[in-house]
Design a protein around this motif. Structure first.
Motif, PDB file in Angstrom:
ATOM      1  N   ASP A  25       0.815  -1.208   0.000  1.00 20.11           N
ATOM      2  CA  ASP A  25       0.000   0.000   0.000  1.00 20.11           C
ATOM      3  C   ASP A  25       0.854   1.266   0.000  1.00 20.11           C
ATOM      4  O   ASP A  25       0.532   2.246  -0.687  1.00 20.11           O
ATOM      5  N   LEU A  26       1.936   1.268   0.756  1.00 18.68           N
ATOM      6  CA  LEU A  26       2.797   2.442   0.786  1.00 18.68           C
ATOM      7  C   LEU A  26       3.578   2.595  -0.522  1.00 18.68           C
ATOM      8  O   LEU A  26       3.807   3.706  -0.987  1.00 18.68           O
ATOM      9  N   SER A  27       3.980   1.473  -1.116  1.00 13.27           N
ATOM     10  CA  SER A  27       4.780   1.528  -2.345  1.00 13.27           C
ATOM     11  C   SER A  27       3.990   2.066  -3.524  1.00 13.27           C
ATOM     12  O   SER A  27       4.514   2.825  -4.350  1.00 13.27           O
ATOM     13  N   LEU A  28       2.714   1.683  -3.615  1.00 11.81           N
ATOM     14  CA  LEU A  28       1.946   1.967  -4.831  1.00 11.81           C
ATOM     15  C   LEU A  28       0.798   2.946  -4.625  1.00 11.81           C
ATOM     16  O   LEU A  28      -0.085   3.063  -5.475  1.00 11.81           O
ATOM     17  N   PHE A  29       0.819   3.661  -3.506  1.00 13.34           N
ATOM     18  CA  PHE A  29      -0.277   4.588  -3.225  1.00 13.34           C
ATOM     19  C   PHE A  29      -0.481   5.641  -4.315  1.00 13.34           C
ATOM     20  O   PHE A  29      -1.624   5.944  -4.674  1.00 13.34           O
ATOM     21  N   PRO A  30       0.595   6.249  -4.881  1.00 15.13           N
ATOM     22  CA  PRO A  30       0.368   7.261  -5.935  1.00 15.13           C
ATOM     23  C   PRO A  30      -0.407   6.730  -7.138  1.00 15.13           C
ATOM     24  O   PRO A  30      -1.288   7.415  -7.669  1.00 15.13           O
ATOM     25  N   LEU A  31      -0.111   5.513  -7.580  1.00 19.82           N
ATOM     26  CA  LEU A  31      -0.851   4.936  -8.711  1.00 19.82           C
ATOM     27  C   LEU A  31      -2.313   4.712  -8.352  1.00 19.82           C
ATOM     28  O   LEU A  31      -3.210   4.903  -9.181  1.00 19.82           O
ATOM     29  N   ASP A  32      -2.570   4.303  -7.111  1.00 15.57           N
ATOM     30  CA  ASP A  32      -3.942   4.100  -6.660  1.00 15.57           C
ATOM     31  C   ASP A  32      -4.699   5.431  -6.678  1.00 15.57           C
ATOM     32  O   ASP A  32      -5.876   5.493  -7.071  1.00 15.57           O
ATOM     33  N   THR A  33      -4.036   6.507  -6.281  1.00 16.35           N
ATOM     34  CA  THR A  33      -4.661   7.836  -6.308  1.00 16.35           C
ATOM     35  C   THR A  33      -5.034   8.243  -7.733  1.00 16.35           C
ATOM     36  O   THR A  33      -6.144   8.723  -7.988  1.00 16.35           O
ATOM     37  N   LEU A  34      -4.113   8.063  -8.676  1.00 15.25           N
ATOM     38  CA  LEU A  34      -4.385   8.417 -10.074  1.00 15.25           C
ATOM     39  C   LEU A  34      -5.551   7.602 -10.623  1.00 15.25           C
ATOM     40  O   LEU A  34      -6.412   8.123 -11.342  1.00 15.25           O
ATOM     41  N   LYS A  35      -5.597   6.317 -10.289  1.00 14.50           N
ATOM     42  CA  LYS A  35      -6.693   5.449 -10.749  1.00 14.50           C
ATOM     43  C   LYS A  35      -8.027   5.926 -10.191  1.00 14.50           C
ATOM     44  O   LYS A  35      -9.037   6.008 -10.912  1.00 14.50           O
ATOM     45  N   THR A  36      -8.052   6.287  -8.907  1.00 10.57           N
ATOM     46  CA  THR A  36      -9.291   6.766  -8.283  1.00 10.57           C
ATOM     47  C   THR A  36      -9.779   8.045  -8.952  1.00 10.57           C
ATOM     48  O   THR A  36     -10.972   8.216  -9.211  1.00 10.57           O
ATOM     49  N   ARG A  37      -8.862   8.959  -9.265  1.00 12.18           N
ATOM     50  CA  ARG A  37      -9.252  10.229  -9.897  1.00 12.18           C
ATOM     51  C   ARG A  37      -9.733  10.028 -11.324  1.00 12.18           C
ATOM     52  O   ARG A  37     -10.631  10.737 -11.783  1.00 12.18           O
ATOM     53  N   LEU A  38      -9.161   9.072 -12.031  1.00 13.60           N
ATOM     54  CA  LEU A  38      -9.630   8.762 -13.378  1.00 13.60           C
ATOM     55  C   LEU A  38     -11.055   8.228 -13.361  1.00 13.60           C
ATOM     56  O   LEU A  38     -11.837   8.457 -14.287  1.00 13.60           O
ATOM     57  N   GLN A  39     -11.419   7.500 -12.295  1.00 15.34           N
ATOM     58  CA  GLN A  39     -12.735   6.880 -12.207  1.00 15.34           C
ATOM     59  C   GLN A  39     -13.774   7.788 -11.547  1.00 15.34           C
ATOM     60  O   GLN A  39     -14.963   7.485 -11.576  1.00 15.34           O
ATOM     61  N   SER A  40     -13.314   8.893 -10.956  1.00 11.97           N
ATOM     62  CA  SER A  40     -14.224   9.798 -10.254  1.00 11.97           C
ATOM     63  C   SER A  40     -15.242  10.415 -11.211  1.00 11.97           C
ATOM     64  O   SER A  40     -14.931  10.747 -12.359  1.00 11.97           O
ATOM     65  N   HIS A  41     -16.471  10.615 -10.720  1.00  7.87           N
ATOM     66  CA  HIS A  41     -17.528  11.221 -11.531  1.00  7.87           C
ATOM     67  C   HIS A  41     -17.160  12.658 -11.927  1.00  7.87           C
ATOM     68  O   HIS A  41     -17.517  13.139 -12.999  1.00  7.87           O
ATOM     69  N   ALA A  42     -16.407  13.349 -11.058  1.00 10.71           N
ATOM     70  CA  ALA A  42     -16.016  14.734 -11.332  1.00 10.71           C
ATOM     71  C   ALA A  42     -14.973  14.840 -12.434  1.00 10.71           C
ATOM     72  O   ALA A  42     -14.826  15.883 -13.062  1.00 10.71           O
ATOM     73  N   GLY A  43     -14.239  13.765 -12.683  1.00  8.80           N
ATOM     74  CA  GLY A  43     -13.195  13.788 -13.692  1.00  8.80           C
ATOM     75  C   GLY A  43     -11.816  13.868 -13.064  1.00  8.80           C
ATOM     76  O   GLY A  43     -11.665  14.177 -11.877  1.00  8.80           O
ATOM     77  N   PHE A  44     -10.795  13.621 -13.866  1.00 12.49           N
ATOM     78  CA  PHE A  44      -9.418  13.496 -13.369  1.00 12.49           C
ATOM     79  C   PHE A  44      -8.874  14.810 -12.809  1.00 12.49           C
ATOM     80  O   PHE A  44      -8.446  14.891 -11.654  1.00 12.49           O
ATOM     81  N   PHE A  45      -8.886  15.873 -13.593  1.00 10.81           N
ATOM     82  CA  PHE A  45      -8.271  17.134 -13.157  1.00 10.81           C
ATOM     83  C   PHE A  45      -9.088  17.851 -12.077  1.00 10.81           C
ATOM     84  O   PHE A  45      -8.509  18.368 -11.120  1.00 10.81           O
ATOM     85  N   PRO A  46     -10.439  17.878 -12.176  1.00 12.91           N
ATOM     86  CA  PRO A  46     -11.193  18.476 -11.068  1.00 12.91           C
ATOM     87  C   PRO A  46     -10.986  17.752  -9.736  1.00 12.91           C
ATOM     88  O   PRO A  46     -11.118  18.351  -8.673  1.00 12.91           O
ATOM     89  N   SER A  47     -10.656  16.458  -9.795  1.00 16.21           N
ATOM     90  CA  SER A  47     -10.419  15.690  -8.566  1.00 16.21           C
ATOM     91  C   SER A  47      -9.008  15.864  -8.031  1.00 16.21           C
ATOM     92  O   SER A  47      -8.673  15.297  -6.986  1.00 16.21           O
ATOM     93  N   GLY A  48      -8.173  16.601  -8.742  1.00 18.47           N
ATOM     94  CA  GLY A  48      -6.821  16.852  -8.250  1.00 18.47           C
ATOM     95  C   GLY A  48      -5.722  16.618  -9.256  1.00 18.47           C
ATOM     96  O   GLY A  48      -4.592  17.067  -9.050  1.00 18.47           O
ATOM     97  N   GLY A  49      -6.023  15.887 -10.350  1.00 15.30           N
ATOM     98  CA  GLY A  49      -5.001  15.625 -11.362  1.00 15.30           C
ATOM     99  C   GLY A  49      -3.782  14.947 -10.767  1.00 15.30           C
ATOM    100  O   GLY A  49      -3.885  13.949 -10.054  1.00 15.30           O
ATOM    101  N   PHE A  50      -2.611  15.530 -11.050  1.00 16.75           N
ATOM    102  CA  PHE A  50      -1.358  14.957 -10.557  1.00 16.75           C
ATOM    103  C   PHE A  50      -0.903  15.591  -9.241  1.00 16.75           C
ATOM    104  O   PHE A  50       0.182  15.286  -8.756  1.00 16.75           O
TER     105      PHE A  50
END
Length: 296
Positions: A25-50
């Protein structure tokens, strides 16, 4: 049926599972965050982007060790119980005829992994709800603030309402995780069995951590790709402002956007879980081998 290595003791599975869960979980947390934002209803960049890709890491740290420990204690316990029953059946001259069925091992791994996931979700779902809200930029991206916002609802909805909010998405999480593990763990165990036979000619000697990591990566990637639509549904349910039924979310996505959103984030998800499978199952095997004094 070919002899298998003895399942690790309860304490070994508990400690090794906790180590594996925290490590991955600690090693791959950034990728998990990007995946969550891509799937968010608000969209990737409104959810925080990078930006702020470690938002929500606090809840992940709290939930990772106990969730993985619950999983592996249940998984190894059920697998050992089923193996002992199989051994007794094999020694029974009346009922031992079918004990060598080629489906016996995979089916026992499917059942053990399914029960392990249900046990792990008791810890994983509340931490996932908090983590994903922080990842999506809600409540200032803070795990503590996201948890506080849920707990503050007690005056309005009572303890039962808070409990339901913390376990929002329980059903779809189990619906996602059980098919995932039903694919991943029998495949991982089959690859490990092949590796043991290839190296030593017997399935009774355990594989190294490196081999387990390779087999975990392959099995994780396959399972991740197949179960991405369930992951999208789970993310939408957990991030919705109001509690929504899974089938309502499913209908709305199909009506408004068609099939395409169900594969949103498939690239990061497959990459993340392929790497995660390597780290998770490699570090688990390393810990088990080290604690049992086997060659690593």
């Amino acid at each position: 049926m070919s002899p298998q290595p003895a399942p690790p003791p309860f304490a070994t599975a508990l400690l090794a599972g906790g180590i594996a869960g925290t490590t991955v979980d600690l090693s791959l947390f950034p990728l998990d965050t990007l995946k969550t934002r891509l799937q968010s209803h608000a969209g990737f960049f409104p959810s925080g982007g990078f930006r702020g890709i470690y938002r929500g890491v606090g809840s992940a740290v709290v939930g990772s060790a106990p969730g993985a420990a619950f999983f592996f204690c249940t998984y190894e316990g059920v697998k050992g119980f089923l193996a002992s029953r199989s051994s007794r059946s094999a020694s029974d001259p009346v009922h031992g005829v079918e004990s060598g069925s080629g489906w016996e091992g995979p089916l026992s791994h499917m059942l053990a992994a399914s029960l392990g996931e249900v046990a792990a979700c008791a810890v994983r779902v509340p931490t996932e709800v908090v983590k994903q809200r922080a990842q999506a930029g809600l409540h200032g991206g803070s795990s503590a603030a996201a948890l506080a916002a849920i707990l503050s609802q007690r005056a309005a909805v009572g303890l039962g309402g808070v409990w339901r909010e913390l376990y929002r998405g329980w059903g779809i999480t189990v619906m996602r995780e059980v098919p995932f593990t039903v694919i991943q763990f029998p495949l991982w165990e089959a690859l490990k069995g092949w590796g043991r036979r290839r190296r030593t000619g017997t399935a009774a000697v355990e594989v190294s951590a490196g081999e387990s990591a390779l087999y975990g990566s392959v099995s994780g990637a396959v399972a991740a790709g197949i179960t991405t639509p369930l992951d999208v549904l789970k993310t939408r349910v957990m991030l919705s402002k109001e509690k929504e039924k899974v089938f309502t979310v499913l209908r709305d996505i199909l009506r408004d956007h068609g099939i395409r959103p169900f594969f949103a984030g498939i690239g990061p998800r497959v990459m993340w879980i392929s790497a995660g499978g390597a780290i998770f199952l490699g570090s688990y095997q390393w810990a088990v081998n080290a604690l049992q004094g086997n060659i690593i």
